[in-house]
Design a protein around this motif. Sequence first.
Motif, PDB file in Angstrom:
ATOM      1  N   PRO A 177       1.414  -1.234  -0.176  1.00  0.00           N
ATOM      2  CA  PRO A 177       0.055  -0.327  -0.245  1.00  0.00           C
ATOM      3  C   PRO A 177       0.399   0.928  -0.365  1.00  0.00           C
ATOM      4  CG  PRO A 177      -1.303  -1.521   1.796  1.00  0.00           C
ATOM      5  CD  PRO A 177       0.675  -1.975   1.357  1.00  0.00           C
ATOM      6  N   THR A 238      -3.327   3.754  10.499  1.00  0.00           N
ATOM      7  CA  THR A 238      -3.420   2.317   9.339  1.00  0.00           C
ATOM      8  C   THR A 238      -4.977   1.774   9.584  1.00  0.00           C
ATOM      9  OG1 THR A 238      -1.091   2.692   9.636  1.00  0.00           O
ATOM     10  CG2 THR A 238      -2.007   0.830   8.558  1.00  0.00           C
ATOM     11  N   TRP A 241      -6.506  -3.834   7.366  1.00  0.00           N
ATOM     12  CA  TRP A 241      -6.725  -4.602   6.323  1.00  0.00           C
ATOM     13  C   TRP A 241      -5.403  -4.401   5.238  1.00  0.00           C
ATOM     14  CZ3 TRP A 241      -6.947  -3.591   0.597  1.00  0.00           C
ATOM     15  CH2 TRP A 241      -6.521  -5.126  -0.180  1.00  0.00           C
ATOM     16  N   LEU A 242      -4.880  -3.003   5.460  1.00  0.00           N
ATOM     17  CA  LEU A 242      -4.071  -2.347   5.126  1.00  0.00           C
ATOM     18  C   LEU A 242      -2.277  -2.723   5.216  1.00  0.00           C
ATOM     19  CD1 LEU A 242      -4.963   1.125   3.812  1.00  0.00           C
ATOM     20  CD2 LEU A 242      -4.434  -0.851   2.665  1.00  0.00           C
ATOM     21  N   VAL A 245      -2.014  -6.733   4.319  1.00  0.00           N
ATOM     22  CA  VAL A 245      -1.056  -6.264   3.087  1.00  0.00           C
ATOM     23  C   VAL A 245      -0.093  -6.095   3.375  1.00  0.00           C
ATOM     24  CG1 VAL A 245      -1.822  -5.206   0.744  1.00  0.00           C
ATOM     25  CG2 VAL A 245      -3.833  -6.299   1.932  1.00  0.00           C
ATOM     26  N   ALA A 246       0.532  -4.741   4.122  1.00  0.00           N
ATOM     27  CA  ALA A 246       1.554  -3.945   4.065  1.00  0.00           C
ATOM     28  C   ALA A 246       3.067  -5.555   4.733  1.00  0.00           C
ATOM     29  CB  ALA A 246       2.139  -3.244   5.124  1.00  0.00           C
TER      30      ALA A 246
END
Length: 297
Positions: A177, A238, A241-242, A245-246
């Motif tokens: 992201p 943050t 979900w981000l 993913v990170a």
Amino acid sequence: MLTVRVLTTAEAVEIDVRPARLGSRALALMFDIVCQVIVAGFLFMFYLILTEFLPEPYDEYLLPDTVWLIVIALVAVGYPTVVETTSNGRSPGKAVMGLRVIREDGGPIRARHAFTRALIGLAVEWPGLLMPFVTWAGSLTTMLASRRGRRLGDLAAGTLVVHERRPVPWNLVPGMPPGLALWASTADLSAVDDDLAEAIRQFAARSHQFAEPYRTVLGKSLYTEVAAKVSPPPPPGTAPWLFLVAVLAERRRRAALQLATTRAVTQRVLPGFGQVPGPGAARTNHTLSPVRPSHPA
């Protein structure tokens, strides 16, 4: 677009099925016709051998017609009835195409279902002994107009043909992201093992398939577990979900970097390792031979 229908079983359980259409069923029929021709050939060979032992006299005109009718009945009705009953609706052609005959309620077919389908197929559909060209057109029209792709034999027997194999969609995992690359490059991810990373990957790839509130509950549970093993914590605000993913993208980046570094070191230590030499290239023998002491002449 995949046509998926819902069937309700006798136990009031809903199951998703994908009805087979004209194309796949036509290909399955071609395979089955080849098998039926082979069976008919063996039956005729048996008939020819049997005639050598029949006592004289016998009717040379009536006997072939009678045998022909018996062979048609055995191949066109008996063969599919026995095969589909013993294989739970999978004839050789359907097995090749990944198809199966089931009842309307989703259960396996019985002998009466297979017999009805075969009998209707012989008389009306294929080869269609009753007005072939007219019945063929009617059969195709019925199958194309049916929402479940059912032919006349299916309507009479209360069955339908479905796909056993379901295509697996490609679930792409998002990349890093924006704005989290710098934090992820300095984060300690050593406590995130492979099993937990696989759980993150599955959630990130299939989160759009989950219904609420299950998606949110699963995401928060996974975020809590991963956040306890990652330091320092992500920037304030943050989204869970981000963050997941990170973490996944950074693990993938580090694994690729480590693999590239290992390959570079291997190439320096063992030049040419892992490369296939060309046809005219000389092969180097890296086998170490033992050193023998030299003796004075």
